[in-house]
Design an enzyme around this catalytic site. Structure first.
Site, PDB file in Angstrom:
ATOM      1  CB  CYS A 332     -10.313  22.334 -10.531  1.00 45.97           C
ATOM      2  SG  CYS A 332     -10.216  22.404  -8.714  1.00 45.97           S
ATOM      3  CG  HIS A 427      -9.921  27.192 -11.127  1.00 42.81           C
ATOM      4  ND1 HIS A 427     -10.931  26.576 -11.817  1.00 42.81           N
ATOM      5  CD2 HIS A 427      -9.872  26.588  -9.910  1.00 42.81           C
ATOM      6  CE1 HIS A 427     -11.479  25.647 -11.064  1.00 42.81           C
ATOM      7  NE2 HIS A 427     -10.852  25.619  -9.898  1.00 42.81           N
TER       8      HIS A 427
END
Length: 484
Positions: A332, A427
């Site tokens: 991310c 994630h």
């Protein structure tokens, strides 16, 4: 349709874990239980099936209750972006940014929305187990409170106060809370319990009796330090500040602790591998040269954390790691940092501007005000994986190949020509057994093949059993309005 609330004498006393354990214990007793936290402050968040976000602690508690995630479980989530500003998430959706000065006023308007969520949960189950935030003893924050006594009194929910004996001073912490809160708030507290005891609880009998005498509240048990807790994801960045891992002759994975690090539980599955040591690198400490893998984690303020990474000299360490042939994985915000530039023209995470990334992947990122929130699945490194996206940036690849192909044939992330620099928006992907094994194989190591989800579930069962042995669960249940 009953409720019970655990509040603490301070932060990090174990409220989140105890709520999870209580949810699992009561679920084992055949009750339909749901978790609830009126207001949370955390950059660790989870994606709900309807595409909202809640604190990861509430996601764990929902798992403990064997219930699907829902935004009502955490109606107000504050995600710190800078020392004095936080992103405000209400019912799973971003509602803007709040400063420390205006949050006290803003939260007064949020109590009706908090109560609406609580009432909806209450109508769906036998018992709602509620987690407070911080401590009711922070009387300077009492006016307009929606996280502790402000909620408890509005909802009419009995409170049990949790004290942490491991940090010391627990007698003063519990008795002192009774001394400083007002009488109406104190009337909501029906008892206390002691958490994180090491050794023989009988040795604390006199202290336990003293707390009951000084506070006027009955005790509901002394919870020992449970080994199961180490196998559960941690929500609180306070844990990171203490430093974790490092050395021991195992394959070393290094992750710098950025000021606005987010969703750091992405690393938990690696930490549970017997041949892997995960070192969280605090500021002022170089990234170890012996690291086999460097992970750049998620961030709630990517540009600010990128600047901090340079200030610490970690950019030099990362580039040296690459020259030595080491692997680098950016997740991310960490993926964004691996690219050429990160731009925030609209000032989403701070002052508008642009910053150079590490230039290790041929990608560029522009931050925007639309947040991607979705569960994903696909393939990466030749293995199946699942995870979730939670980001406000749009990243464009140049000549780099995608890291993953998701279920709708949508490319995700990027990987360089050597295959040793990888970035992804997914994630939670390291919880996928096959992908984790494939990553470790690239490092010359073998995975234990642990099913991370099953391990967390087993840890919840163990925690619940420990609580049944050491706490008066029948007494806690009797405090509520629940009747079998």
């Amino acid at each position: 349709m009953a409720g019970l609330m655990l509040q603490g004498t301070g932060s990090d006393v174990g409220k989140s874990v105890l709520v999870a354990g209580l949810c699992r214990a009561l679920t084992h007793r055949g009750l339909k239980v749901l978790p609830f936290k009126p207001q949370n402050m955390s950059n660790n968040a989870a994606v709900t099936p309807e595409g909202g976000e809640i604190g990861r602690a509430q996601a764990l508690q929902a798992l403990a209750a064997r219930a699907p995630l829902h935004v009502d479980m955490n109606p107000v989530l504050l995600k710190p972006q800078a020392d004095r500003t936080s992103q405000l998430v209400v019912h799973g959706e971003v509602r803007g940014t709040l400063g420390s000065a205006n949050f006290r006023e803003a939260r007064r308007t949020l109590l009706p929305e908090v109560m609406a969520s609580y009432r909806r949960l209450e109508a769906r189950c036998d018992l709602v187990v509620v987690e407070g935030a911080g401590s009711p003893a922070e009387i300077n924050l009492r006016a307009g409170d929606i996280a502790n006594m402000g909620f408890a009194r509005e909802a009419g929910v009995p409170v049990v106060l949790v004290g942490d004996i491991d940090r010391g001073g627990v007698i003063a912490a519990v008795a002192g809370t009774r001394a400083v809160i007002d009488a109406d708030d104190a009337a909501m507290i029906r008892g206390f319990l002691i958490n994180k005891f090491r050794g023989d609880p009988a040795l604390f009998a006199d202290g336990y009796a003293a707390i009951a005498q000084l506070s006027g509240w009955p005790g509901y048990g002394v919870m020992p330090w449970s080994r199961a807790v180490s196998r559960l994801p941690s929500e609180d960045a306070v844990v990171l500040e203490r430093g974790l891992g490092g050395g021991n002759g195992k394959l070393l994975v290094a992750c710098p602790i950025l000021p606005r690090i987010a969703n750091f539980d992405d690393l938990d599955p690696l930490r549970q591998e017997s041949g892997v040591d995960v070192a969280m690198i605090p500021p002022g400490t170089p990234i170890p040269a012996e690291a086999a893998l460097v992970v750049l984690p998620g961030s709630k303020a990517t540009m600010a954390d990128m600047a901090f990474l340079r200030t610490e000299g970690w950019d030099i360490d990362v580039l040296a790691h690459r020259r030595r042939g080491g692997l680098i994985l950016g997740i991310c915000g960490g993926y964004q940092m691996l690219g050429h530039t990160i731009a925030d023209p609209r000032g989403i995470e701070g002052p508008p501007g642009e910053i150079a990334g590490l230039g290790l992947l041929d990608v560029t990122t522009v931050l925007g005000d639309r947040k991607a929130l979705r569960e994903v699945s696909g393939t990466a490194l030749g293995a199946r994986m699942t995870g979730y996206e939670m980001h406000m940036g749009v990243t464009r690849r140049g000549g780099a190949a995608p890291f993953a192909l998701l279920g709708d044939d949508r490319p995700d992330g990027a990987v360089d020509a050597s295959g040793r620099i990888m970035g992804t928006y997914c994630h939670g992907l390291l919880a996928s057994t096959g992908l984790r094994a494939a990553l470790l194989a690239r490092l010359g190591a073998q995975s234990d093949g642990l099913d991370h989800g099953a391990a967390v579930d087993a840890a919840l069962d163990e925690l619940a059993a420990d609580m049944e042995r050491h706490l008066d669960i029948d007494g806690l249940l009797a405090l509520t309005e629940y009747r079998a």
